[in-house]
Design an enzyme around this catalytic site. Structure first.
Site, PDB file in Angstrom:
ATOM      1  N   SER A 197       0.808  -1.227   0.000  1.00  0.00           N
ATOM      2  CA  SER A 197       0.000   0.000   0.000  1.00  0.00           C
ATOM      3  C   SER A 197       0.838   1.271   0.000  1.00  0.00           C
ATOM      4  O   SER A 197       0.441   2.287   0.560  1.00  0.00           O
ATOM      5  CB  SER A 197      -0.958   0.004   1.204  1.00  0.00           C
ATOM      6  OG  SER A 197      -1.821  -1.093   1.155  1.00  0.00           O
TER       7      SER A 197
ATOM      8  N   HIS B 169      17.568  18.484  17.534  1.00  0.00           N
ATOM      9  CA  HIS B 169      16.895  17.215  17.853  1.00  0.00           C
ATOM     10  C   HIS B 169      16.502  16.548  16.549  1.00  0.00           C
ATOM     11  O   HIS B 169      16.029  17.213  15.623  1.00  0.00           O
ATOM     12  CB  HIS B 169      15.649  17.451  18.699  1.00  0.00           C
ATOM     13  CG  HIS B 169      14.796  16.220  18.844  1.00  0.00           C
ATOM     14  ND1 HIS B 169      15.113  15.187  19.710  1.00  0.00           N
ATOM     15  CD2 HIS B 169      13.649  15.845  18.220  1.00  0.00           C
ATOM     16  CE1 HIS B 169      14.206  14.237  19.625  1.00  0.00           C
ATOM     17  NE2 HIS B 169      13.301  14.608  18.721  1.00  0.00           N
TER      18      HIS B 169
ATOM     19  N   SER C 267      14.530  12.869  15.161  1.00  0.00           N
ATOM     20  CA  SER C 267      13.844  11.619  15.489  1.00  0.00           C
ATOM     21  C   SER C 267      12.966  11.206  14.319  1.00  0.00           C
ATOM     22  O   SER C 267      12.684  12.003  13.415  1.00  0.00           O
ATOM     23  CB  SER C 267      12.999  11.774  16.760  1.00  0.00           C
ATOM     24  OG  SER C 267      11.963  12.719  16.551  1.00  0.00           O
TER      25      SER C 267
ATOM     26  N   GLY D 237       9.933   9.542  15.023  1.00  0.00           N
ATOM     27  CA  GLY D 237       8.563   9.483  15.519  1.00  0.00           C
ATOM     28  C   GLY D 237       7.946   8.098  15.531  1.00  0.00           C
ATOM     29  O   GLY D 237       6.718   7.963  15.522  1.00  0.00           O
ATOM     30  N   ARG D 238       8.775   7.061  15.569  1.00  0.00           N
ATOM     31  CA  ARG D 238       8.261   5.693  15.538  1.00  0.00           C
ATOM     32  C   ARG D 238       8.327   5.063  16.920  1.00  0.00           C
ATOM     33  O   ARG D 238       9.064   5.505  17.798  1.00  0.00           O
ATOM     34  CB  ARG D 238       9.094   4.846  14.559  1.00  0.00           C
ATOM     35  CG  ARG D 238       9.197   5.409  13.149  1.00  0.00           C
ATOM     36  CD  ARG D 238       7.884   5.325  12.406  1.00  0.00           C
ATOM     37  NE  ARG D 238       7.542   3.956  12.069  1.00  0.00           N
ATOM     38  CZ  ARG D 238       7.940   3.352  10.946  1.00  0.00           C
ATOM     39  NH1 ARG D 238       8.714   3.974  10.076  1.00  0.00           N
ATOM     40  NH2 ARG D 238       7.550   2.116  10.675  1.00  0.00           N
TER      41      ARG D 238
ATOM     42  N   SER E 159      12.024   2.872  16.573  1.00  0.00           N
ATOM     43  CA  SER E 159      12.249   4.216  17.119  1.00  0.00           C
ATOM     44  C   SER E 159      13.720   4.595  17.044  1.00  0.00           C
ATOM     45  O   SER E 159      14.598   3.822  17.416  1.00  0.00           O
ATOM     46  CB  SER E 159      11.780   4.257  18.579  1.00  0.00           C
ATOM     47  OG  SER E 159      12.096   5.509  19.160  1.00  0.00           O
TER      48      SER E 159
ATOM     49  N   ASN F  48      19.920  13.839  20.315  1.00  0.00           N
ATOM     50  CA  ASN F  48      20.028  15.274  20.516  1.00  0.00           C
ATOM     51  C   ASN F  48      21.492  15.669  20.421  1.00  0.00           C
ATOM     52  O   ASN F  48      22.360  14.978  20.965  1.00  0.00           O
ATOM     53  CB  ASN F  48      19.462  15.683  21.876  1.00  0.00           C
ATOM     54  CG  ASN F  48      18.001  15.339  22.016  1.00  0.00           C
ATOM     55  OD1 ASN F  48      17.150  15.870  21.314  1.00  0.00           O
ATOM     56  ND2 ASN F  48      17.687  14.416  22.929  1.00  0.00           N
TER      57      ASN F  48
END
Length: 314
Positions: free
Chosen positions: A146, A182, A184, A186-187, A192, A196
């Protein structure tokens, strides 16, 4: 023997030290500089002999005064043809979001903006910026899964920028920055990734050749909070960027290295942007190494991409 982290910290402090160094150590500034890299007495229009850095900062100064304008930070681009020779299948093993294999071909794009929060902090110099960048990898052609966004890296930062203008042996220091960053994706676990950093940079030029040194220091995390251990072994402690302007064409080389004799790792990226349209440039990007994205920080990527660029570095 001095450890590599200590060397990185020393390198991080060099741009700040350069700002505090007496002009007697240099040939001295060519002219008093404004917060945007222009001579203090400069007219509204930029002079024809201004450097690419001065031209960009002048245009940013004009745009920042408009209510509905967005000022670019890093380069902004869309690469609809982005081929990775060896995708990082191992990172997604056991993840419900990627039950099937990844396509080698995907879409890569970056959005990056900034805004000045406080200008002329130190007399007639020093600007505090807030910036946000987003780098995305989209499996747009993978209909079996998808067409998901495989990885998105979010990068807010806050930094101080100073114009310098000192000259030494024909080389001019144009700009110095120091700030906090920072990054990241976001997982949730196990995908994840975040870290920093305290970052700095120093930009030099000689004619149409520009060199940027960008060291960083990772802010330590506790072992239980660190979801990407030993990241410095792959990203290193900074990067070097060499940019060459050739008319309307721009060639850029980015280098990173962990500075280790054994288990040496790093990355190289080659960029070529060229005229295509009044508001767009053609863009070809080649990346080889570690840390192209956060989820790939410890995976070796070999990628060639073709697309368009909205805003270049210079």
């Amino acid at each position: 023997m001095i450890s590599v982290p200590r060397l990185a910290l020393v390198a991080l402090l060099l741009p700040v030290t350069a700002l505090l160094t007496s002009p007697a150590a240099w040939a001295g500034p060519a002219e008093p500089a404004s917060p945007f890299g222009l001579p203090a007495s400069s007219p509204a229009e930029i002079s024809s002999d201004a450097t690419a850095v001065q031209t960009r900062l002048h245009q940013e100064q004009q745009a920042s005064g408009l209510l509905f304008s967005i000022v670019p930070h890093k380069s902004n681009y869309l690469l609809p043809v982005s081929y990775n020779r060896k995708p990082n299948h191992a990172a997604y093993n056991g993840s419900s979001t990627h039950d099937e294999s990844l396509d080698n071909l995907e879409v890569k794009f970056q959005l990056s903006i900034k805004t000045p929060l406080w200008e002329k902090i130190f007399g007639n110099n020093g600007t505090l910026y807030a910036a946000y960048s987003q780098l995305a990898f989209w499996q747009a052609y993978n209909s079996k899964t998808s067409s998901p966004f495989r990885e998105i890296n979010f990068e807010p930062e806050l930094f101080l920028a100073f114009t310098t203008g000192y000259r030494l042996f024909g080389v001019t220091s144009q700009l110095a920055t120091i700030g906090i960053n920072h990054q990241s994706n976001g997982r949730s676990e196990p995908l994840s990734r975040s870290w920093n950093r305290i970052t700095a940079s120093m930009l030099f030029n000689r004619g149409d050749t520009y060199l940027t040194l960008r060291p960083w220091f990772r802010i330590p995390e506790s072992r239980q909070d660190d979801d990407n251990p030993h990241m410095e072994r792959y990203y290193g402690y900074g990067e070097l960027q060499l940019l060459q302007k050739i008319g309307d064409h721009t060639l850029t080389l980015m280098l990173r290295n962990n500075l280790r004799r054994s288990d040496n790792k790093g990355a190289v990226q080659l960029d070529w942007s060229f005229p295509l349209h009044k508001k767009l440039k053609g863009y070809i990007q080649y990346f080889n190494g570690y840390g192209e994205s956060l989820v790939d920080y410890n995976h070796l990527n070999n990628r060639i991409s073709v697309g368009v660029m909205l805003t270049d570095w210079l």
